[in-house]
Design an enzyme around this catalytic site. Structure first.
Site, PDB file in Angstrom:
ATOM      1  N   LYS A 172       0.800  -1.143  -0.012  1.00  0.00           N
ATOM      2  CA  LYS A 172      -0.051   0.035   0.058  1.00  0.00           C
ATOM      3  C   LYS A 172       0.979   1.262   0.057  1.00  0.00           C
ATOM      4  O   LYS A 172       1.438   1.690   0.846  1.00  0.00           O
ATOM      5  CB  LYS A 172      -0.960  -0.147   1.370  1.00  0.00           C
ATOM      6  CG  LYS A 172      -1.948   1.170   0.942  1.00  0.00           C
ATOM      7  CD  LYS A 172      -2.682   1.512   2.098  1.00  0.00           C
ATOM      8  CE  LYS A 172      -2.195   2.765   2.730  1.00  0.00           C
ATOM      9  NZ  LYS A 172      -2.201   3.977   2.149  1.00  0.00           N
ATOM     10  N   GLU A 247      10.162   1.442  10.390  1.00  0.00           N
ATOM     11  CA  GLU A 247      11.104   2.710  10.247  1.00  0.00           C
ATOM     12  C   GLU A 247      10.408   4.015  10.089  1.00  0.00           C
ATOM     13  O   GLU A 247       9.426   4.206   9.552  1.00  0.00           O
ATOM     14  CB  GLU A 247      11.589   2.608   8.696  1.00  0.00           C
ATOM     15  CG  GLU A 247      12.386   1.269   8.390  1.00  0.00           C
ATOM     16  CD  GLU A 247      13.389   1.171   7.098  1.00  0.00           C
ATOM     17  OE1 GLU A 247      12.995   1.881   6.100  1.00  0.00           O
ATOM     18  OE2 GLU A 247      14.251   0.451   7.122  1.00  0.00           O
ATOM     19  N   CYS A 281      13.470  11.687   6.166  1.00  0.00           N
ATOM     20  CA  CYS A 281      13.436  11.152   7.505  1.00  0.00           C
ATOM     21  C   CYS A 281      14.904  11.394   8.063  1.00  0.00           C
ATOM     22  O   CYS A 281      15.157  11.620   9.328  1.00  0.00           O
ATOM     23  CB  CYS A 281      13.184   9.660   7.934  1.00  0.00           C
ATOM     24  SG  CYS A 281      13.886   8.585   6.614  1.00  0.00           S
ATOM     25  N   GLU A 382       9.153  15.915  15.934  1.00  0.00           N
ATOM     26  CA  GLU A 382       9.473  16.046  14.482  1.00  0.00           C
ATOM     27  C   GLU A 382       8.603  16.884  13.717  1.00  0.00           C
ATOM     28  O   GLU A 382       7.337  17.113  13.889  1.00  0.00           O
ATOM     29  CB  GLU A 382       9.220  14.601  13.955  1.00  0.00           C
ATOM     30  CG  GLU A 382       9.740  14.519  12.300  1.00  0.00           C
ATOM     31  CD  GLU A 382       9.438  13.034  11.630  1.00  0.00           C
ATOM     32  OE1 GLU A 382       8.455  12.582  11.897  1.00  0.00           O
ATOM     33  OE2 GLU A 382      10.427  12.530  11.021  1.00  0.00           O
TER      34      GLU A 382
HETATM   35  P1  NAD Z   1       2.197   8.420   7.872  1.00  0.00           P
HETATM   36  O1  NAD Z   1       2.704   7.362   9.067  1.00  0.00           O
HETATM   37  O2  NAD Z   1       1.106   9.059   8.011  1.00  0.00           O
HETATM   38  O3  NAD Z   1       1.890   7.184   6.658  1.00  0.00           O
HETATM   39  C1  NAD Z   1       2.533   6.224   6.378  1.00  0.00           C
HETATM   40  C2  NAD Z   1       1.792   5.115   5.372  1.00  0.00           C
HETATM   41  O4  NAD Z   1       0.966   4.454   6.686  1.00  0.00           O
HETATM   42  C3  NAD Z   1       0.878   5.636   4.520  1.00  0.00           C
HETATM   43  O5  NAD Z   1       0.831   4.892   3.373  1.00  0.00           O
HETATM   44  C4  NAD Z   1      -0.452   5.633   5.209  1.00  0.00           C
HETATM   45  O6  NAD Z   1      -1.771   5.438   4.487  1.00  0.00           O
HETATM   46  C5  NAD Z   1      -0.570   4.524   6.224  1.00  0.00           C
HETATM   47  N1  NAD Z   1      -1.035   4.264   7.303  1.00  0.00           N
HETATM   48  C6  NAD Z   1      -1.653   5.428   7.892  1.00  0.00           C
HETATM   49  N2  NAD Z   1      -2.536   5.072   9.094  1.00  0.00           N
HETATM   50  C7  NAD Z   1      -2.284   3.638   8.949  1.00  0.00           C
HETATM   51  C8  NAD Z   1      -2.794   2.475   9.780  1.00  0.00           C
HETATM   52  N3  NAD Z   1      -3.574   2.860  10.832  1.00  0.00           N
HETATM   53  N4  NAD Z   1      -2.613   1.360   9.733  1.00  0.00           N
HETATM   54  C9  NAD Z   1      -1.795   0.917   8.591  1.00  0.00           C
HETATM   55  N5  NAD Z   1      -1.466   1.844   7.735  1.00  0.00           N
HETATM   56  C10 NAD Z   1      -1.495   3.082   8.040  1.00  0.00           C
HETATM   57  O7  NAD Z   1       3.384   8.783   7.398  1.00  0.00           O
HETATM   58  P2  NAD Z   1       3.878   9.860   6.421  1.00  0.00           P
HETATM   59  O8  NAD Z   1       3.081  11.228   6.694  1.00  0.00           O
HETATM   60  O9  NAD Z   1       3.298   9.498   4.978  1.00  0.00           O
HETATM   61  O10 NAD Z   1       5.269  10.029   6.183  1.00  0.00           O
HETATM   62  C11 NAD Z   1       6.086  10.835   7.136  1.00  0.00           C
HETATM   63  C12 NAD Z   1       6.716  10.059   8.214  1.00  0.00           C
HETATM   64  O11 NAD Z   1       7.420   8.904   7.678  1.00  0.00           O
HETATM   65  C13 NAD Z   1       7.756  10.910   8.939  1.00  0.00           C
HETATM   66  O12 NAD Z   1       7.322  10.670  10.297  1.00  0.00           O
HETATM   67  C14 NAD Z   1       9.036  10.372   8.397  1.00  0.00           C
HETATM   68  O13 NAD Z   1      10.122  10.612   9.490  1.00  0.00           O
HETATM   69  C15 NAD Z   1       8.693   8.901   8.199  1.00  0.00           C
HETATM   70  N6  NAD Z   1       9.650   8.301   7.383  1.00  0.00           N
HETATM   71  C16 NAD Z   1      10.662   7.638   7.997  1.00  0.00           C
HETATM   72  C17 NAD Z   1      11.758   6.975   7.240  1.00  0.00           C
HETATM   73  C18 NAD Z   1      12.610   5.950   7.894  1.00  0.00           C
HETATM   74  O14 NAD Z   1      13.211   5.329   7.027  1.00  0.00           O
HETATM   75  N7  NAD Z   1      12.679   5.867   9.071  1.00  0.00           N
HETATM   76  C19 NAD Z   1      11.533   7.158   5.942  1.00  0.00           C
HETATM   77  C20 NAD Z   1      10.849   8.116   5.336  1.00  0.00           C
HETATM   78  C21 NAD Z   1       9.890   8.818   5.950  1.00  0.00           C
END
Ligand code: NAD
Length: 478
Positions: A172, A247, A281, A382
Site C-alpha cells: 500500500k 522505520e 526522515c 518531528e
Molecule cells: P504516515 O505514518 O502518516 O503514513 C505512512 C503510511 O502508513 C501511509 O501509506 C499511510 O496510508 C499508512 N497508514 C496510516 N495509518 C495507518 C494505519 N492505521 N494502519 C496502517 N497503515 C496506515 O507517514 P507519512 O506522513 O506518509 O510519512 C512521513 C513520516 O514517515 C515521517 O514521520 C517520517 O520521518 C517517516 N519516514 C521514515 C523513514 C525511515 O526510514 N525511518 C523514511 C521516510 C519517512
C-alpha cells in the site's frame, strides 16, 4: 483526470463509482487524479491472490527471480523521464531531484536485491557428532506500507527484498502520492511478473492500511512512516505475532565541530537541512555548532538559505519545491508558530511563499530558528519540513548530550577532521546511522534503521533478506 488503479492478481482493477479519493498536485493545489478508496474486501482479494501465488513463486529458482527483478529495474530506467515527471507532479519535489535521486534509486533497489539474493547464504554449525545448518525460507504474504516523502524509492525498498526472498506482497503506497506505484504496477505487467506475486492496493491508512495489518494471512509487515502510525501498527500486529519492521520518524542532530572542513560542511548542511523541502526522515533538523564558529556559520548559513529558490518543481533553477499537501504545509506552519511562541528567533524564512503563477501551491521558505532550549517542543518533536534549529555547544560531551537528548534515534551527522573524535563520538551517539563528514551517503549493503522512537528492525542488504525469511535449524547426527 488520471485514473490510478489497484493492481490485483496480475490485472488492473477498474475504479468503482463513488469509491474514490482525490489526489492533488501540490505545486498548484489542483486535483489531478483519483485513486480507489480500497476497503477490507479489496485487501481480501489482494491477500488471496498473493496467497495463491506464493507456493509457485517461492519455488522459482534464484536465477528466475533475479532475472525478473532486473528486468523491472531496466524498465524503470527506460521510463526515467515519465516516472520523474509523475513523482514531481504527485509530491511537489523538484524535477531534477526526482530524476537524479528518486527514480534511479527505485531501479537501484530492484537491481540490488536481484543480485543480493544470488549471494545470500545461511550458516552451518558443526558440533561433536552432528551438523546443524540453517534454512532460510520465505515467510508467505508480506504487507508493505510506505509514505509519501520518497514514494517510489521507499516503495521499492521494501518490495524488492521481499520478492527476491521468495515472498509475495500486498503493497500500500501513500494515498497522498500513489502515481509512481501505479506506473510501477504497469511495469510489472510488462516485465512478466507472475499474477498475484505483487498486488498494489491504494487507499487510506486507517482502512486499507489497517486491513493489511489485521489480515491473518499476512505474515509480516514492513512499514515506513510516522512514529504515531508505527505504534498503532505494532499494537495490532504484536498479539498476532507478526514479524515487524518499523522505520519511523527522526529528529536528527547535525553536529559541527570547529575543526571540520568548513566549506564542505556548509554546502552539505544546506542539503541535509532542506533537501526535498526537509521531508526526508534523515534530514538534520537540529544543528549543533561549536561556539567558536557559531557566528561565522550562522551568517553564512542564513545567506545561502535565503538564496535558495523556492517555486514550481518543474521550473528551471528551483531548489525547493512544494510541500506535499495542504494539510502538511499547515502542520509545518503551525510548528513555526509554536517555535515563535516558545521564544525562538526566526533567522530566515518562517512563512508561506506564493510563487507567481503557482499561488495556490503549497510552498514554505526554508526556515532557520535559534534561541530555543533543547527540551522545548520545537527541538523534541518531528516537524518534517524545511525547518531547522541552531544551538551552540562548548565541549564534546555537551555536543553528545545535546545530540542524544531526543526520543528519536534515526541518524546523526558529525563534522570533524579529528579522526579519534569521529570514532569516539560515533560510538556514543544513540542512532541507527552516523555519517561523518558526509550526509545521505548510502551503500545499500549496510543496515538501515533507527533506535528509540525511530524504529525497530533493520532493512538494507542481507538484514532485509533476513527479515523477509524465517530461519529454520536442521540438526543431523553423524
Ligand atoms: P504516515 O505514518 O502518516 O503514513 C505512512 C503510511 O502508513 C501511509 O501509506 C499511510 O496510508 C499508512 N497508514 C496510516 N495509518 C495507518 C494505519 N492505521 N494502519 C496502517 N497503515 C496506515 O507517514 P507519512 O506522513 O506518509 O510519512 C512521513 C513520516 O514517515 C515521517 O514521520 C517520517 O520521518 C517517516 N519516514 C521514515 C523513514 C525511515 O526510514 N525511518 C523514511 C521516510 C519517512
Amino acid at each position: 483526470m488520471e485514473e490510478i488503479l489497484n493492481y490485483i492478481d496480475g490485472a488492473m482493477v477498474p475504479l468503482e463509482l463513488g469509491k474514490t479519493i482525490d489526489v492533488y498536485n501540490p505545486s498548484n493545489g489542483q486535483v489531478y487524479a483519483h485513486i480507489p478508496d480500497s476497503d477490507t474486501s479489496d485487501i481480501e482479494k489482494a491477500v488471496q491472490a498473493a496467497k495463491n501465488a506464493f507456493p509457485k513463486w517461492a519455488a522459482t529458482s534464484i536465477t528466475e527471480r533475479h532475472d525478473i527483478l532486473s528486468k523491472i529495474a531496466d524498465l524503470i530506467d527506460q521510463n526515467l523521464d515519465l516516472l520523474a515527471e509523475a513523482e514531481s507532479r504527485d509530491n511537489g519535489k523538484p524535477l531534477w531531484l526526482s530524476k537524479k535521486v528518486d527514480i534511479p534509486r527505485g531501479s537501484d533497489n530492484m537491481r540490488f536485491f536481484a543480485n543480493a539474493i544470488t549471494q545470500f547464504s545461511s550458516e552451518s554449525h558443526e558440533m561433536q557428532g552432528a551438523i546443524n545448518y540453517t534454512l532460510r525460507e520465505p515467510l508467505g504474504v508480506i504487507g508493505t506500507i510506505s509514505p509519501w516523502n520518497l514514494p517510489l524509492y521507499l516503495f521499492t525498498w521494501k518490495i524488492a527484498p521481499a520478492l527476491a526472498a521468495g515472498n509475495t506482497v500486498v503493497a500500500k503506497p501513500s494515498e497522498v502520492t500513489p502515481l509512481t506505484a501505479f506506473l510501477f504496477s504497469k511495469i510489472c505487467i510488462e516485465a512478466g511478473l507472475p499474477s498475484g506475486v505483487l498486488n498494489v492496493v491504494h487507499g487510506l491508512g486507517h482502512t486499507a492500511g489497517a486491513a493489511i495489518v489485521e489480515h491473518k494471512d499476512v505474515k509480516a509487515i514492513s512499514f515506513t512512516g510516522s512514529t504515531r502510525v508505527g505504534k498503532e501498527i505494532a499494537t495490532i500486529a504484536a498479539p498476532e505475532f507478526k514479524k515487524l519492521s518499523l522505520e519511523m520518524g527522526g529528529k536528527n542532530p547535525n553536529v559541527i565541530f570547529a575543526d571540520c572542513d568548513y566549506d564542505k560542511m556548509l554546502k552539505t548542511t544546506l542539503n541535509s537541512s532542506f533537501s526535498n523541502q526537509g521531508q526526508i526522515c534523515l534530514c538534520g533538523s537540529r544543528i549543533l555548532v561549536e561556539r567558536s564558529i557559531y557566528d561565522r556559520f550562522k551568517t553564512d548559513f542564513i545567506t545561502l538559505t535565503k538564496e535558495m529558490k523556492v517555486g514550481d518543481p518543474f521550473a528551471e533553477g528551483t531548489r525547493t519545491g512544494a510541500m506535499v499537501s495542504k494539510v502538511h504545509m499547515e502542520k509545518v506552519l503551525s510548528c513555526i508558530k509554536l517555535a515563535k511562541d516558545e521564544g525562538g528567533k526566526i533567522l530566515a524564512g518562517g512563512e508561506r511563499v506564493f510563487p507567481e503563477g503557482k499561488e495556490k501551491g503549497y510552498y514554505i521558505a526554508p526556515t532557520i530558528i535559534e534561541g530555543l532550549p533543547s527540551d522545548c517542543r520545537t527541538n523534541q518533536e518531528e516537524i518534517f519540513g524545511p525547518v531547522v534549529t541552531m544551538m551552540p555547544f562548548d565541549s564534546e560531551n555537551e555536543a553528545i548530550d545535546l545530540a542524544n537528548d531526543s526520543s528519536y534515534g534515526l541518524s546523526c551527522t558529525l563534522w570533524t577532521n579529528d579522526v579519534s573524535r569521529s570514532h569516539r563520538v560515533s560510538k556514543k551517539i544513540h542512532a541507527g546511522i552516523v555519517w561523518v563528514n558526509t550526509w545521505l551517503h548510502r551503500d545499500l549493503r549496510t543496515p538501515f534503521g533507527g533506535v528509540k522512537n525511530s524504529g525497530i528492525g533493520r532493512e538494507g542488504g542481507f538484514e532485509a533478506l533476513r527479515f523477509f525469511t524465517e530461519p529454520k535449524n536442521v540438526c543431523i547426527k553423524y
